[in-house]
Design an enzyme around this catalytic site. Structure first.
Site, PDB file in Angstrom:
ATOM      1  N   GLU A 353       0.906  -1.337   0.139  1.00  0.00           N
ATOM      2  CA  GLU A 353       0.086   0.116   0.054  1.00  0.00           C
ATOM      3  C   GLU A 353       1.000   1.308   0.039  1.00  0.00           C
ATOM      4  O   GLU A 353       0.630   2.391  -0.501  1.00  0.00           O
ATOM      5  CB  GLU A 353      -0.949   0.077   1.132  1.00  0.00           C
ATOM      6  CG  GLU A 353      -2.305   0.878   1.261  1.00  0.00           C
ATOM      7  CD  GLU A 353      -3.194   0.504   2.204  1.00  0.00           C
ATOM      8  OE1 GLU A 353      -3.848  -0.566   2.058  1.00  0.00           O
ATOM      9  OE2 GLU A 353      -3.217   1.490   2.970  1.00  0.00           O
ATOM     10  N   HIS A 384       6.565 -27.067   2.565  1.00  0.00           N
ATOM     11  CA  HIS A 384       5.659 -28.031   1.770  1.00  0.00           C
ATOM     12  C   HIS A 384       4.601 -27.537   0.894  1.00  0.00           C
ATOM     13  O   HIS A 384       3.565 -28.245   0.403  1.00  0.00           O
ATOM     14  CB  HIS A 384       5.067 -28.702   2.863  1.00  0.00           C
ATOM     15  CG  HIS A 384       5.857 -29.344   3.776  1.00  0.00           C
ATOM     16  ND1 HIS A 384       6.137 -30.677   3.931  1.00  0.00           N
ATOM     17  CD2 HIS A 384       6.680 -28.597   4.961  1.00  0.00           C
ATOM     18  CE1 HIS A 384       7.298 -30.969   4.810  1.00  0.00           C
ATOM     19  NE2 HIS A 384       7.519 -29.742   5.471  1.00  0.00           N
ATOM     20  N   LYS A 512     -13.240   2.527  -1.637  1.00  0.00           N
ATOM     21  CA  LYS A 512     -14.338   2.899  -0.826  1.00  0.00           C
ATOM     22  C   LYS A 512     -15.716   3.475  -1.434  1.00  0.00           C
ATOM     23  O   LYS A 512     -16.733   3.279  -1.122  1.00  0.00           O
ATOM     24  CB  LYS A 512     -13.830   3.658   0.301  1.00  0.00           C
ATOM     25  CG  LYS A 512     -12.883   3.004   1.227  1.00  0.00           C
ATOM     26  CD  LYS A 512     -12.192   3.845   2.468  1.00  0.00           C
ATOM     27  CE  LYS A 512     -11.312   3.217   3.184  1.00  0.00           C
ATOM     28  NZ  LYS A 512     -10.802   4.009   4.381  1.00  0.00           N
TER      29      LYS A 512
HETATM   30  C1  G6Q Z   1      -4.112   2.273   5.706  1.00  0.00           C
HETATM   31  C2  G6Q Z   1      -5.118   2.659   4.783  1.00  0.00           C
HETATM   32  C3  G6Q Z   1      -6.360   1.729   5.149  1.00  0.00           C
HETATM   33  C4  G6Q Z   1      -7.235   2.134   6.259  1.00  0.00           C
HETATM   34  C5  G6Q Z   1      -8.410   1.143   6.233  1.00  0.00           C
HETATM   35  C6  G6Q Z   1      -9.407   1.533   7.328  1.00  0.00           C
HETATM   36  O1  G6Q Z   1      -2.900   2.812   5.453  1.00  0.00           O
HETATM   37  O2  G6Q Z   1      -5.490   3.894   4.627  1.00  0.00           O
HETATM   38  O3  G6Q Z   1      -5.997   0.181   5.121  1.00  0.00           O
HETATM   39  O4  G6Q Z   1      -6.589   1.696   7.305  1.00  0.00           O
HETATM   40  O5  G6Q Z   1      -9.193   1.400   4.937  1.00  0.00           O
HETATM   41  O6  G6Q Z   1      -9.640   2.999   7.530  1.00  0.00           O
HETATM   42  P1  G6Q Z   1     -10.273   3.419   8.660  1.00  0.00           P
HETATM   43  O7  G6Q Z   1      -9.504   3.384   9.885  1.00  0.00           O
HETATM   44  O8  G6Q Z   1     -10.447   4.880   8.281  1.00  0.00           O
HETATM   45  O9  G6Q Z   1     -11.667   2.807   8.972  1.00  0.00           O
END
Ligand code: G6Q
Length: 550
Positions: A353, A384, A512
């Site tokens: 990410e 394995h 999202k």
């Molecule tokens: C992490 C990303 C992503 C995020 C999740 C949850 O660096 O931005 O993995 O942590 O999408 O987001 P929220 O904590 O805002 O629910």
């Protein structure tokens, strides 16, 4: 330095690559008895052996020059000093403040954030103690026996990894559960074994708007209210960790139960904040602070050690060496410790990410490879499963192996066998097995000449496959903190050299929004034609076949 491929050190590395690509590590070891000492580093009891890499003194020097030319030292200071290096979100990157144990202030916009960091940590400590000592009681007066962390991505992977890794430090009459999937099976399977009277939910969401988390949080609230009858009693069973306090309160979390985080902490770098509440409850606040201390020690090492002796810098450079010069597409994380079984998933997010970016810091498409595919599993199990490809496949997959010298209970029969495996695998990946060796083995086994000739090509192992090995005394909270922080800084250094922003995540944000739009269509239930033919076809097939109640 902007485009790294135009730098002097990159050109030099290209030449080094041409020089060394045909050489075998087997011969390099044979020629240089000091190789292990030259190419291994120590931080506390952590040994980082990187001698089984396709490098020699010339390559190493050129790699260090690359880090220097890319301005790693300057960028490192910019990060620690709280400059807004996450330029697309106009934010500093200060997860290091969350574990800062020094007296110096850490400033954001001129204001020292350490007092609020420490006061939030003190609140984490209080809650963790209260739950563990059974002072925190549910609405019916019973102590908490089960804690459920509802969160996803950065609000899930870190605490889950740490709770699993540090199991030996957890108390046994308190179970910690994690729910991240919006699929109802996850929360239902979790709740069916629990009682609302003795369950505490942590709603962990920096934004407090993430669909997956909010849908699960709704279900948890309904499950509680079904038993509690009175919304005010929710405060005994639900706390939140978020940078969006207002949204948490509006959702029904009591104000005194909302733990803060800050927009200068990226989700995937937040396990050190109150997002680690589940960890603190599981292992206790003292151990949680040891974990922070371990990370802080890694921060000090990263900030102060010369580039040549700087573990995260060397880790990063080796990754770039294979990624950009050898054309390796993937890298593997292979823990030889069962309790580290979530580490590969955690690092997968931290790495992919952060550095899965195709546009540079100036908004231009990069013309070179950036972050690799990171995958992994427990080493023993993987032997394995996918090690076959590591040994004899057509792809070069550099790997990190990690193991404790002493296990928590340390049953010698188990642990010695485990350790023999890590040593044997790293050795075999490096040495391979030559035709002459295979022939000798088959002859010794008494196979007929014809069969030997037939089997020979299949049993030869090319070797020359690089690994790093981390050995540490035991997997305690401090060591875990150090290891994770080393990987965080490795990712940072690579991002600097690739001239990308490792701290935004527009791909996650896209997901999202996309799902939200389609949910509206799915809720309407009418056939759709607003997408490409495949997506329309899939949605319409789903709408046609789904039972009414879905
Ligand atoms: C992490 C990303 C992503 C995020 C999740 C949850 O660096 O931005 O993995 O942590 O999408 O987001 P929220 O904590 O805002 O629910």
């Amino acid at each position: 330095m902007k485009n790294p491929t135009t730098s002097k050190s990159w050109q030099r590395l290209q030449g080094e690559y041409e020089r060394i690509r045909g050489q075998h590590m087997r011969d390099m070891f044979a020629a240089d008895p000091g190789r292990f000492h030259r190419f291994s580093l120590r931080l506390n009891d952590i040994l980082f052996d990187f001698s089984k890499n396709r490098i020699d003194g010339g390559v190493f020097e050129a790699l260090i020059e690359l880090a220097r030319e890319a301005g790693v030292e300057t960028w490192r200071e910019r990060m620690f000093r709280g400059e807004p290096i996450n330029h697309t979100e106009h934010r500093p990157v200060l997860h290091t403040a969350l574990r800062h144990m020094g007296d110096e202030p850490v400033r954001v916009d001129g204001r020292d954030v350490m007092p609020e960091v420490r006061s939030e940590l003190a609140r984490v400590r209080q809650l963790a103690d209260a739950v563990r000592c059974r002072r925190w009681r549910g609405a019916s007066g019973q102590p908490i026996t089960d804690v459920v962390n509802i969160g996803i991505g950065g609000s899930h992977l870190g605490p889950q990894m740490a709770v699993e890794a540090l199991r030996p430090y957890a108390i046994h009459d308190l179970a910690i559960h994690f729910v991240n999937n919006i699929d109802e099976n996850h929360i239902n399977n979790t709740l069916e074994r629990l009682s609302p009277d003795t369950t505490l939910f942590i709603i962990a969401s920096k934004s407090f708007t993430t669909q997956d988390t909010m849908v699960n949080a709704d279900t948890a609230r309904a499950w509680l209210l079904n038993k509690l009858d009175d919304e005010t009693l929710l405060s005994r069973h639900m706390v939140a960790v978020t940078a969006n306090t207002r949204a948490a309160i509006d959702f029904g979390v009591a104000e005194e139960n909302v733990f803060r985080m800050w927009d200068w902490v990226g989700g995937r770098y937040s396990m050190w904040s109150a997002i680690g509440l589940a960890t603190a409850i599981a292992i206790g606040p003292d151990h949680f602070e040891s974990m922070l201390r371990g990370a802080w020690e890694a921060d000090c090492h990263f900030r102060e050690a010369p580039l040549e002796q700087n573990i995260p810098v060397v880790m990063a450079l080796l990754g770039i060496w294979y990624n950009n010069f050898f054309g390796a597409q993937a890298t593997a994380i292979l823990p030889y410790d069962q309790n580290l079984h979530r580490l590969p998933a955690y690092l997968q997010q931290a790495d992919m990410e952060s550095n899965g970016k195709g546009v540079d810091r100036d908004g231009h498409p990069v013309g070179y490879q950036t972050g690799p595919v990171l995958f992994g599993e427990i080493g023993i199990a993987s032997q394995h499963a996918f090690y076959q490809l590591l040994h004899q496949g057509t792809k070069l997959v550099p790997a990190d192996m990690l193991a404790p010298v002493s296990n928590y209970r340390c049953i010698a029969r188990h642990h010695r066998a485990l350790m023999s495996n890590i040593f044997a695998q790293a050795e075999a990946l490096m040495m391979g097995k030559t035709e002459a060796e295979v022939r000798a083995e088959l002859e010794a086994a008494g196979l007929p000449e014809e069969e030997i000739e037939f089997l020979l090509p299949y049993k030869v192992f090319p070797g020359n496959r690089p690994t790093n090995t981390f050995l540490f005394y035991t997997l305690d909270p401090k060591t875990l903190g150090t290891l994770v922080a080393l990987y965080e800084h490795k990712v940072f250094v690579q991002g600097v050299i690739w001239h990308i922003n490792s701290f935004d995540q527009w791909g996650v944000e896209l997901g999202k929004v996309l799902a939200r739009n389609i949910l509206d269509e799915v809720n309407r239930g009418e056939p759709v034609d607003s997408h490409d033919a495949s997506t329309n076809g899939l949605i319409n097939y789903y709408l046609h076949l789904r039972p009414r109640r879905n």
